[in-house]
Design an enzyme around this catalytic site. Structure first.
Site, PDB file in Angstrom:
ATOM      1  N   ASP A   1      -5.513   0.246   4.349  1.00  0.00           N
ATOM      2  CA  ASP A   1      -4.243   0.362   3.708  1.00  0.00           C
ATOM      3  C   ASP A   1      -3.479  -0.741   3.140  1.00  0.00           C
ATOM      4  O   ASP A   1      -3.057  -1.633   4.131  1.00  0.00           O
ATOM      5  CB  ASP A   1      -3.346   1.395   4.490  1.00  0.00           C
ATOM      6  CG  ASP A   1      -2.075   1.709   4.054  1.00  0.00           C
ATOM      7  OD1 ASP A   1      -2.080   2.620   3.175  1.00  0.00           O
ATOM      8  OD2 ASP A   1      -1.053   1.569   4.234  1.00  0.00           O
TER       9      ASP A   1
ATOM     10  N   ASP B   1      -8.948   5.603   8.128  1.00  0.00           N
ATOM     11  CA  ASP B   1      -7.833   4.539   7.559  1.00  0.00           C
ATOM     12  C   ASP B   1      -7.248   3.896   8.616  1.00  0.00           C
ATOM     13  O   ASP B   1      -6.692   3.926   9.272  1.00  0.00           O
ATOM     14  CB  ASP B   1      -6.692   5.798   7.096  1.00  0.00           C
ATOM     15  CG  ASP B   1      -5.945   5.390   5.666  1.00  0.00           C
ATOM     16  OD1 ASP B   1      -6.044   6.175   4.816  1.00  0.00           O
ATOM     17  OD2 ASP B   1      -5.847   4.267   5.618  1.00  0.00           O
TER      18      ASP B   1
ATOM     19  N   GLU C   1      -7.314  -1.397   0.022  1.00  0.00           N
ATOM     20  CA  GLU C   1      -6.371  -0.783  -0.890  1.00  0.00           C
ATOM     21  C   GLU C   1      -5.869  -2.028  -1.438  1.00  0.00           C
ATOM     22  O   GLU C   1      -5.149  -2.674  -0.440  1.00  0.00           O
ATOM     23  CB  GLU C   1      -5.632   0.326  -0.305  1.00  0.00           C
ATOM     24  CG  GLU C   1      -4.623   1.001  -1.510  1.00  0.00           C
ATOM     25  CD  GLU C   1      -3.506   1.558  -0.981  1.00  0.00           C
ATOM     26  OE1 GLU C   1      -3.043   1.275   0.123  1.00  0.00           O
ATOM     27  OE2 GLU C   1      -2.889   2.450  -1.677  1.00  0.00           O
TER      28      GLU C   1
ATOM     29  N   HIS D   1      -4.337  10.870  -2.316  1.00  0.00           N
ATOM     30  CA  HIS D   1      -3.461  11.357  -1.878  1.00  0.00           C
ATOM     31  C   HIS D   1      -2.011  10.716  -2.315  1.00  0.00           C
ATOM     32  O   HIS D   1      -0.892  11.582  -2.046  1.00  0.00           O
ATOM     33  CB  HIS D   1      -3.267  11.298  -0.245  1.00  0.00           C
ATOM     34  CG  HIS D   1      -3.193   9.834   0.137  1.00  0.00           C
ATOM     35  ND1 HIS D   1      -4.092   8.828  -0.172  1.00  0.00           N
ATOM     36  CD2 HIS D   1      -2.206   9.185   0.810  1.00  0.00           C
ATOM     37  CE1 HIS D   1      -3.702   7.850   0.362  1.00  0.00           C
ATOM     38  NE2 HIS D   1      -2.720   8.105   0.974  1.00  0.00           N
ATOM     39  N   ASP D   2      -2.215   9.681  -2.908  1.00  0.00           N
ATOM     40  CA  ASP D   2      -1.125   8.937  -3.715  1.00  0.00           C
ATOM     41  C   ASP D   2      -0.868   9.244  -5.052  1.00  0.00           C
ATOM     42  O   ASP D   2       0.173   8.943  -5.799  1.00  0.00           O
ATOM     43  CB  ASP D   2      -1.037   7.544  -3.569  1.00  0.00           C
ATOM     44  CG  ASP D   2      -0.805   7.015  -2.162  1.00  0.00           C
ATOM     45  OD1 ASP D   2      -1.421   6.194  -1.727  1.00  0.00           O
ATOM     46  OD2 ASP D   2      -0.177   7.797  -1.097  1.00  0.00           O
TER      47      ASP D   2
HETATM   48  O1  TEU Z   1      -0.066   3.269  -0.633  1.00  0.00           O
HETATM   49  C1  TEU Z   1       0.275   2.043  -0.821  1.00  0.00           C
HETATM   50  C2  TEU Z   1       0.726   2.174  -2.462  1.00  0.00           C
HETATM   51  O2  TEU Z   1       0.362   1.634  -3.011  1.00  0.00           O
HETATM   52  C3  TEU Z   1       1.208   3.398  -2.574  1.00  0.00           C
HETATM   53  O3  TEU Z   1       2.506   3.571  -1.885  1.00  0.00           O
HETATM   54  C4  TEU Z   1       1.657   3.502  -4.144  1.00  0.00           C
HETATM   55  O4  TEU Z   1       2.156   2.321  -4.269  1.00  0.00           O
HETATM   56  C5  TEU Z   1       2.738   4.515  -4.183  1.00  0.00           C
HETATM   57  O5  TEU Z   1       2.207   5.557  -3.367  1.00  0.00           O
HETATM   58  C6  TEU Z   1       2.658   4.769  -5.620  1.00  0.00           C
HETATM   59  O6  TEU Z   1       3.723   5.747  -5.842  1.00  0.00           O
HETATM   60  C7  TEU Z   1      -0.854   3.223   0.908  1.00  0.00           C
HETATM   61  C8  TEU Z   1      -0.965   4.570   1.151  1.00  0.00           C
HETATM   62  O7  TEU Z   1      -1.999   5.144   0.646  1.00  0.00           O
HETATM   63  C9  TEU Z   1       0.322   5.366   1.104  1.00  0.00           C
HETATM   64  O8  TEU Z   1       0.113   6.934   1.195  1.00  0.00           O
HETATM   65  C10 TEU Z   1       1.343   4.791   2.096  1.00  0.00           C
HETATM   66  O9  TEU Z   1       2.486   5.855   1.871  1.00  0.00           O
HETATM   67  C11 TEU Z   1       1.624   3.628   1.732  1.00  0.00           C
HETATM   68  O10 TEU Z   1       0.455   2.791   1.584  1.00  0.00           O
HETATM   69  C12 TEU Z   1       2.350   3.023   2.891  1.00  0.00           C
HETATM   70  O11 TEU Z   1       1.371   2.963   4.115  1.00  0.00           O
END
Ligand code: TEU
Ligand code: CA
Length: 584
Positions: free
Chosen positions: A206, A99, A275, A347-348
């Site tokens: 990310d 990542d 992403e 994971h989000d």
């Molecule tokens: O996620 C970015 C992102 O778009 C997410 O924060 C999403 O918008 C949000 O979780 C929706 O609820 C990336 C990573 O996947 C996330 O785990 C990190 O918290 C974030 O970036 C910051 O690095």
């Protein structure tokens, strides 16, 4: 269609290291734990493992706040453990993608600490802005800048040492890097080459589409704080949307092309996925078209936003027709060039079987998990499986705020319920239970023992987050040898993608099933056609005449009911609850 690179028929498995397998009894997953589970992953049949961050980090955002890109956080192990994992994975034909979090660093990174001194060479590595005289936050009647962070509150944090504000689209411990500065870009590429030379097979990048900021015009970065320049409308918490000045900024294509030249030119067998919040299907085609030399694929978000309106916490009912429309858009946009990534879980995101399926009883849960699995894996693109999705793992169903660990959840509760008072405690707890990120972060369920085999039953320390009580019936040991388990169904989906080019690269064409709860489409390659039909509801549904079969020449390739049931359903035109069928 683009020539078929190796990842066109690959399946990627996302590991959230913190929750996958603990090897030393501290209740937190680690690298040696992952290495101990490689045979399970090789047996499942996946090709690539994507690890969420394991670098040195204060863990403010569970590792997405990096303080040293070239070291492993002691929570997860050492660089030697990483080298061992790489060697053991490669020995089994598994690739490892790390990542890459370079839109921002941790505020504890040396670069940021140096940047707090205006005379340091790193002074311009982040986005610093002075306060507008007379408008310092807290000044009575001041016109504060109201740009909001994704994690609630202001996107600008005052630093008393430098006497200025720094931008952080995420937590205040995640300051945004200034990609306009060529020194920043060179340092990032140097670090990426260091990892590629160490033997990793690529990166998941990310929020990579946020790295280019608008410096004028749309939502320009203010010359000074306290000047209301963004066009985002105010959210209920009194801040604008965090991204009026980012997401697909003016130099994104330039930066991505430079990165590919500086890091990947001349390398073989790697894969990169970005992403991409804020990117449309049309822009996805351009960025993933190999002739533009940017990225191999992107994660788009429009299909996982269909059950939220405005704020993430304003949930609205899931409607199958909205999912169908988003998936069709994503597929149509890359019909002639570019590539799609396919995911519902990560994971989000909450777990799809609970979010859009029905996990209230075993049969519905298993049927729904298989239906969404088939829906995803039969599309054209590279599918991503999130740890436990192959078992039909569900949301956590937490009922108390103290069960949550994610700063996004805890901040949102505080901001919306206690400060802005724009959401009731009940409605917020319901939203957290439905779409909070912790839903996907409960420990991987390996067996029916006390901590699901994630950590030893007699471990000195409890797991960092609660184990789902339903692990006694949903776990790898329970499902491994069961021909009807969700695990076995996923194994079949993966094998079909490896063995049937029509699934990996065949053309996609949507079909009208004559029912809003049913998604149907065809795949074509040469003169071969397969049809996929999924009833994404808990009710029996009728399908249009045109989809019915009236002879048994056709062959059911896969179904989540029996083959006989599938034939009868397709003959009569009535699908059972959650019935999903792939037929040739
Ligand atoms: O996620 C970015 C992102 O778009 C997410 O924060 C999403 O918008 C949000 O979780 C929706 O609820 C990336 C990573 O996947 C996330 O785990 C990190 O918290 C974030 O970036 C910051 O690095
Ligand atoms: Ca551990």
């Amino acid at each position: 269609a683009t020539p078929n690179p190796w990842w066109a028929n690959a399946v990627v498995y996302q590991i959230y290291p913190r929750s996958f397998q603990d090897s030393n009894g501290d209740g937190i997953g680690d690298l040696k734990g992952i290495t101990s589970r490689l045979d399970y992953l090789a047996d499942l049949g996946v090709d690539v493992l994507w690890l969420s961050p394991v670098y040195r980090s204060p863990q403010d955002d569970n590792g997405y706040d990096i303080s040293d890109y070239q070291d492993i956080d002691p929570l997860f192990g050492t660089l030697e453990d990483m080298d061992e994992l790489l060697a053991e994975a490669h020995r089994r034909g598994l690739k490892i993608v790390m990542d890459l979090v370079v839109n921002h660093t941790s505020d504890e990174h040396d670069w940021f600490q140096a940047s707090r001194d205006k005379d340091d060479p790193h002074a311009d590595w982040y986005w610093w802005r002075p306060a507008k005289p007379g408008h310092e936050p807290g000044t009575p009647g001041a016109e504060p800048n109201r740009w909001g962070s994704y994690f609630g509150g202001s996107a600008w944090q005052y630093d008393p040492k430098r006497g200025e504000y720094y931008l952080h689209q995420f937590s205040k411990k995640q300051p945004d890097l200034n990609w306009e500065n060529p020194e920043v870009r060179k340092a990032v590429y140097r670090m990426m080459n260091w990892w590629m030379d160490r033997g990793i097979d690529g990166f998941r990048m990310d929020v990579i589409t946020l790295i280019s900021k608008y410096l004028d015009g749309r939502g320009r970065l203010p010359g000074e704080i306290g000047s209301e320049l963004s066009e985002g409308e105010m959210g209920e918490e009194g801040y604008t949307d965090a991204s009026p000045f980012c997401s697909d900024g003016p130099r994104l294509d330039e930066f991505l092309a430079e990165m590919r030249r500086e890091v990947f030119e001349g390398r073989e067998g790697y894969m990169n996925v970005g992403e991409a919040p804020g990117i449309t299907p049309e822009r996805n085609e351009f960025i993933t078209d190999p002739k533009n030399g940017e990225l191999d694929m992107l994660f788009l978000f429009d299909h996982v936003g269909i059950d939220q309106e405005g704020s993430k916490w304003n949930t609205v009912p899931f409607e199958v027709k909205n999912l169908r429309a988003r998936l069709v858009d994503q597929q149509e946009a890359v019909r002639n060039a570019g590539w799609a990534s396919l995911f519902f879980c990560n994971h989000d995101q909450p777990r799809v079987v609970s979010r859009w399926g029905d996990d209230s009883d075993r049969e519905s849960r298993e049927l729904g998990a298989k239906a969404f699995g088939m829906l995803l894996h039969m599309h054209r693109g590279t599918p991503y499986i999130y740890e436990g999705e192959e078992l039909g793992m569900t949301n956590a169903h937490f009922t108390k705020l103290e069960q949550y660990r994610d700063l996004e959840a805890i901040n949102a509760y505080r901001q919306r319920v206690e400060e802005a008072k724009c959401q009731s405690p009940e409605s917020m707890m319901a939203a957290l239970a439905l779409i909070g990120r912790d839903n996907s972060r409960t420990p991987m369920q390996w067996d029916a023992s006390r901590y699901a085999g994630f950590t030893a039953p007699d471990a000195a320390t409890e797991p960092w987050i609660g184990v789902n009580p339903n692990h006694v019936e949903i776990n790898a040991v329970e499902e491994f040898d069961d021909p009807d388990s969700v695990y076995t169904f996923y194994k079949k989906l993966i094998a079909m993608r490896h063995n049937m080019p029509i699934i990996a690269v065949g053309d996609f064409s949507p079909m009208d099933a004559g029912n809003d709860d049913v998604i149907a489409f065809q795949r074509h390659l040469g003169d071969a056609t397969i049809m996929v039909i999924c009833n994404l509801s808990s009710k029996k549904t009728t399908i249009s005449e045109s989809l019915r079969i009236n002879d048994n020449k056709q062959q059911v390739l896969l179904s989540n009911y029996s083959t006989d049931h599938a034939f009868k359903s397709m003959h009569d035109g009535v699908l059972g609850p959650w019935e999903a069928i792939t037929i040739q």
